[in-house]
Write an enzyme that holds these catalytic residues in place. Sequence first.
Site, PDB file in Angstrom:
ATOM      1  N   LYS A  89       0.845  -1.206   0.000  1.00  9.17           N
ATOM      2  CA  LYS A  89       0.000   0.000   0.000  1.00  9.17           C
ATOM      3  C   LYS A  89       0.880   1.255   0.000  1.00  9.17           C
ATOM      4  O   LYS A  89       0.620   2.202  -0.739  1.00  9.17           O
ATOM      5  CB  LYS A  89      -0.947  -0.011   1.219  1.00  9.17           C
ATOM      6  CG  LYS A  89      -2.065  -1.049   1.077  1.00  9.17           C
ATOM      7  CD  LYS A  89      -2.883  -1.273   2.339  1.00  9.17           C
ATOM      8  CE  LYS A  89      -3.829  -2.448   2.128  1.00  9.17           C
ATOM      9  NZ  LYS A  89      -4.683  -2.741   3.285  1.00  9.17           N
TER      10      LYS A  89
ATOM     11  N   GLN B 268      -4.737  -1.491   9.400  1.00 10.26           N
ATOM     12  CA  GLN B 268      -4.643  -2.814   8.800  1.00 10.26           C
ATOM     13  C   GLN B 268      -5.270  -3.850   9.735  1.00 10.26           C
ATOM     14  O   GLN B 268      -4.985  -3.885  10.935  1.00 10.26           O
ATOM     15  CB  GLN B 268      -3.158  -3.144   8.512  1.00 10.26           C
ATOM     16  CG  GLN B 268      -2.937  -4.434   7.743  1.00 10.26           C
ATOM     17  CD  GLN B 268      -3.514  -4.419   6.327  1.00 10.26           C
ATOM     18  OE1 GLN B 268      -3.651  -3.377   5.688  1.00 10.26           O
ATOM     19  NE2 GLN B 268      -3.869  -5.583   5.836  1.00 10.26           N
TER      20      GLN B 268
ATOM     21  N   ASP C  78     -11.013   2.822   3.668  1.00  7.68           N
ATOM     22  CA  ASP C  78     -11.292   1.380   3.520  1.00  7.68           C
ATOM     23  C   ASP C  78     -12.786   1.121   3.276  1.00  7.68           C
ATOM     24  O   ASP C  78     -13.157   0.036   2.835  1.00  7.68           O
ATOM     25  CB  ASP C  78     -10.888   0.640   4.806  1.00  7.68           C
ATOM     26  CG  ASP C  78      -9.583  -0.125   4.662  1.00  7.68           C
ATOM     27  OD1 ASP C  78      -9.274  -0.575   3.548  1.00  7.68           O
ATOM     28  OD2 ASP C  78      -8.881  -0.282   5.683  1.00  7.68           O
TER      29      ASP C  78
HETATM   30  N1  GUN Z   1      -6.875  -6.872   5.907  1.00 11.81           N
HETATM   31  C1  GUN Z   1      -7.154  -7.629   4.835  1.00 11.81           C
HETATM   32  N2  GUN Z   1      -7.702  -6.863   3.862  1.00 11.81           N
HETATM   33  C2  GUN Z   1      -7.751  -5.611   4.332  1.00 11.81           C
HETATM   34  C3  GUN Z   1      -8.201  -4.371   3.798  1.00 11.81           C
HETATM   35  O1  GUN Z   1      -8.685  -4.277   2.665  1.00 11.81           O
HETATM   36  N3  GUN Z   1      -8.076  -3.303   4.609  1.00 11.81           N
HETATM   37  C4  GUN Z   1      -7.563  -3.381   5.852  1.00 11.81           C
HETATM   38  N4  GUN Z   1      -7.500  -2.269   6.577  1.00 11.81           N
HETATM   39  N5  GUN Z   1      -7.142  -4.507   6.392  1.00 11.81           N
HETATM   40  C5  GUN Z   1      -7.235  -5.616   5.636  1.00 11.81           C
END
Ligand code: GUN
Length: 282
Positions: free
Chosen positions: A52, A96, A119
């Site tokens: 990311k 996350q 998100d």
């Molecule tokens: N963990 C697995 N997929 C995601 C996601 O799309 N966003 C976040 N914040 N955590 C995750």
Amino acid sequence: MAQIIDGKAISAQIKEELKDRVSQMKAEGREVTLAVIQVGSDPASTVYVGNKKKACGYVGIRSLSYELPEETTEEKLLGLIEELNGRTDVNGILVQLPLPKHISEDKVIGAICPEKDVDGFHPQSVGKLCIGQPGFVSCTPAGIIQLLKRSGIEIAGKECVVVGRSNIVGKPMALLLLRENGTVTVAHSKTEDLKSICRRADILVAAVGRPKMITREYVKEGAAVIDVGIHRMENNKLCGDVDYEDVAPVCSAITPVPGGVGPMTIAMLMNNCVESVELQAK
Ligand code: GUN
């Protein structure tokens, strides 16, 4: 032979478009900033967070990194979110998941200011999606809509079957397909006669979390098949929820694993970060 939907190419195209938009914004004196919080050092999360931040760098988004130890208290994390909510130079906040067991994910997601919820997990974002108001949409299902549209696959009027009902993928996927005027069925682990339900689908989205579960008995000839799963097999290769070799010959379009849905999630996160600046300007 089925059209192979190239998520890597489509995500690259979206990132190029965003890069242009971000440089335009910079020329107008507007910066895009994403705060990324990771608690603990789960290896998979570290890889995702790294990807990311790398994408942010590519598109021209500034990323602020908060790597907190596993034993961080819920109170401390909520305090950090509150601080970031109040900062006008931070546009998006991403925590996350999964979080350590002693921290409530619901509480943490609910603490993020909805205008910074890139998100799309906040109850307000989910509610807005449900009633058709503009707001942030969960990145993986939003990316799947882009894959379909940019591959010329019609959604309106089509039978869409989503297998899986998670808050992050299955439920928002169903709502987005409905918003695009698809006729939507959500199937799950308790669904009776799953094969015949899936065989109705013109668009089949597999988000079950079981390696190679979707074989050709689940697929109508000519359907478009979207595979959300990603699993590491014993031979160290990756596979999806769909048995690709078995299904590809009978469908009209299919996403590979890797290189299908996966790269789209990050592209849509970048998109949400850019949109957060526009939303906050209003
Ligand atoms: N963990 C697995 N997929 C995601 C996601 O799309 N966003 C976040 N914040 N955590 C995750």
